[in-house]
Write an enzyme that holds these catalytic residues in place. Structure first.
Site, PDB file in Angstrom:
ATOM      1  N   HIS A 418       1.158  -1.153   0.044  1.00  0.00           N
ATOM      2  CA  HIS A 418       0.002  -0.115   0.037  1.00  0.00           C
ATOM      3  C   HIS A 418       0.749   1.031   0.050  1.00  0.00           C
ATOM      4  O   HIS A 418       2.194   1.203   0.722  1.00  0.00           O
ATOM      5  CB  HIS A 418      -0.876  -0.041   1.375  1.00  0.00           C
ATOM      6  CG  HIS A 418      -1.715   1.190   1.299  1.00  0.00           C
ATOM      7  ND1 HIS A 418      -2.753   1.207   0.380  1.00  0.00           N
ATOM      8  CD2 HIS A 418      -2.128   2.003   2.235  1.00  0.00           C
ATOM      9  CE1 HIS A 418      -3.533   2.562   0.686  1.00  0.00           C
ATOM     10  NE2 HIS A 418      -3.071   2.847   1.776  1.00  0.00           N
ATOM     11  N   TYR A 419       0.458   2.250  -0.846  1.00  0.00           N
ATOM     12  CA  TYR A 419       1.193   3.632  -0.743  1.00  0.00           C
ATOM     13  C   TYR A 419       0.340   4.457   0.018  1.00  0.00           C
ATOM     14  O   TYR A 419      -0.645   4.723   0.085  1.00  0.00           O
ATOM     15  CB  TYR A 419       1.336   3.806  -2.152  1.00  0.00           C
ATOM     16  CG  TYR A 419       2.172   3.102  -2.933  1.00  0.00           C
ATOM     17  CD1 TYR A 419       3.682   3.453  -3.088  1.00  0.00           C
ATOM     18  CD2 TYR A 419       1.865   2.275  -3.938  1.00  0.00           C
ATOM     19  CE1 TYR A 419       4.493   2.647  -3.836  1.00  0.00           C
ATOM     20  CE2 TYR A 419       2.761   1.522  -4.656  1.00  0.00           C
ATOM     21  CZ  TYR A 419       3.968   1.558  -4.634  1.00  0.00           C
ATOM     22  OH  TYR A 419       4.841   1.060  -5.544  1.00  0.00           O
TER      23      TYR A 419
END
Length: 458
Positions: A418-419
């Site tokens: 996840h960013y």
């Protein structure tokens, strides 16, 4: 637009047919409401409004990406003759390698690895993660050091030789994007991530990386292209394919493009592997994907410029160089005519995004159904119009910067995760995690993947 439909409709102007917001809201409502599930019909009204909006945005306006653009000076030196060649290219980000050999906690890393293996063997809980601590100065040093040039051909020797390449900034951008090359491939070609800690500075000074150009006492390499060798062995498919860039297997290109790779990179991969299939071309992509010109159009020394399948000038493309049917279909599905799609693709090296931009900026060709035929006749008559390319737009200045944002990747693998983003606003760090936005007391600046700096006025 759809979420604000009542407000946009209530405040629409007297003539809503010329209002961009109103037309976009109608389009979004038609696509998302489910009330208009009918065969697609070309909407000339929305197309005309978007063209006018596109014109207004282009006239006197700058491309937002210009603030990231800078020139890189590449100095290549023949190790045997000591002669040099200087070239410039455009780039948008500074890629820093992870200098693992410079880790300051090697003893901790060795102890952690032994403990982790022992825990895995005995099926016990894994120990707390220990990250390699890498000095930022080591990464910057690795960036500035000379690199060996693979398969270097020396024009001074007229033969292959050893060569080294050094990169410097010919200009400094207004906003500097720094990418830490945390994603790489192992010896088994399995993608992996370097989970490291790098002490990224809040203030960054890279003025010492300013390019200096040809120095006194340096001698330039002759401007001679390497010869194109045609082997006598007809079964050498690879070299034979290098002679005619137009015979690229488009099915292999589209297979690679569907994986998410840039179209021009896919064309080069299929070309340089001699149409030997998508699997071989995929291996070429894996090896060359870190190169700065990875997604640039195909060029071959000795052909006088671009050798890509779509010529960038009118009349330079003949009947044997039809744009890929898959891309033509994408454009025509948007409501544009087939002849528009073909001429736009031929004018933009078969680049889908640039072709759409070309269509909007050339409305005078919209209904010219004879234009494609005219292009083909001109090609057969060998009529080539040459246009002088504009120089790259750059904003040079001081090489002193301040950190104002960074993007982090949460996850142990390149295949998942996840960013999140941190931005410094009014002197405070704020975290942006999907819909969650809040103050960040201890932003993990050492664990970022991409960093954004803005120039400090001198």
């Amino acid at each position: 637009y759809v979420g604000n439909l009542p407000r946009i409709f209530d405040y629409s102007p007297l003539d809503p047919t010329q209002d961009f917001n109103t037309q976009m809201t109608k389009l979004g409502h038609g696509l998302l409401s489910g009330q208009y599930s009918k065969p697609p019909v070309k909407s000339e009204l929305i197309e005309q409004v978007m063209k006018e909006e596109h014109k207004r945005n282009r006239i006197g306006s700058e491309n937002p990406s210009d603030v990231f653009r800078f020139l890189v000076e590449e100095r290549i030196q023949c190790c045997q003759t000591r002669k040099v060649r200087y070239t410039e290219r455009v780039d948008y980000l500074m890629q820093l390698p992870v200098a693992m050999e410079a880790a300051t906690n090697k003893d901790e890393l060795i102890a952690y690895e032994l403990t982790r293996r022992e825990a895995e063997a005995n099926r016990r809980p894994l120990p707390e993660l220990v990250r390699a601590k890498i000095p930022f100065s080591a990464c910057l040093q690795a960036f500035s050091e000379p690199d060996n040039v693979d398969d270097f051909w020396s024009s001074a020797l007229q033969a292959k030789s050893a060569g080294v390449k050094t990169s410097r900034f010919a200009s400094f951008p207004e906003y500097l994007v720094v990418q830490i090359k945390k994603f790489t491939f192992g010896l088994d070609w399995v993608p992996k991530k370097f989970d490291v800690s790098i002490d990224m500075p809040d203030l960054l000074d890279i003025n010492h990386l300013r390019a200096r150009g040809l120095q006194p006492g340096e001698e330039e390499l002759p401007d001679i292209s390497p010869p194109i060798v045609i082997p006598d062995d007809s079964k050498d498919r690879l070299m034979n394919q290098l002679i005619d860039p137009s015979d690229i297997d488009e099915s292999s290109v589209m297979q690679l493009a569907e994986m998410g790779f840039p179209l021009e990179a896919c064309r080069k991969a299929v070309y340089f592997t001699g149409n030997m299939g998508a699997e071989v071309a995929f291996n070429w992509i894996i090896v060359h994907m870190e190169e700065p010109d990875f997604a640039e159009p195909l060029t071959m020394p000795g052909y006088g410029g671009a050798a890509s399948a779509g010529a960038s000038v009118f009349g330079a493309t003949g009947l044997d160089n039809q744009p890929p049917e898959e891309i033509v279909a994408i454009i025509t599905s948007m409501g544009f005519q087939r002849n528009q799609a073909i001429q736009a693709l031929r004018a933009t090296n078969n680049n889908l995004e640039r072709a759409l931009d070309w269509i909007f900026s050339h409305p005078e060709f919209e209904e010219d159904s004879d234009f494609v035929i005219e292009m083909e006749n001109n090609a057969n008559a060998n009529i080539i119009s040459e246009a002088k390319p504009e120089g790259p737009r750059v904003k040079d200045g001081s090489g002193t910067y301040e950190l104002f944002a960074f993007i982090s990747h949460m996850g142990t693998s390149t295949m998942s995760g996840h960013y999140i983003c941190h931005i410094k606003k009014e002197g405070r760090w704020v975290i942006y995690n999907d819909h969650k936005v809040c103050a960040s007391e201890r932003p993990p600046k050492d664990l970022g993947y991409m960093y954004f700096y803005h120039r400090i006025p001198s």
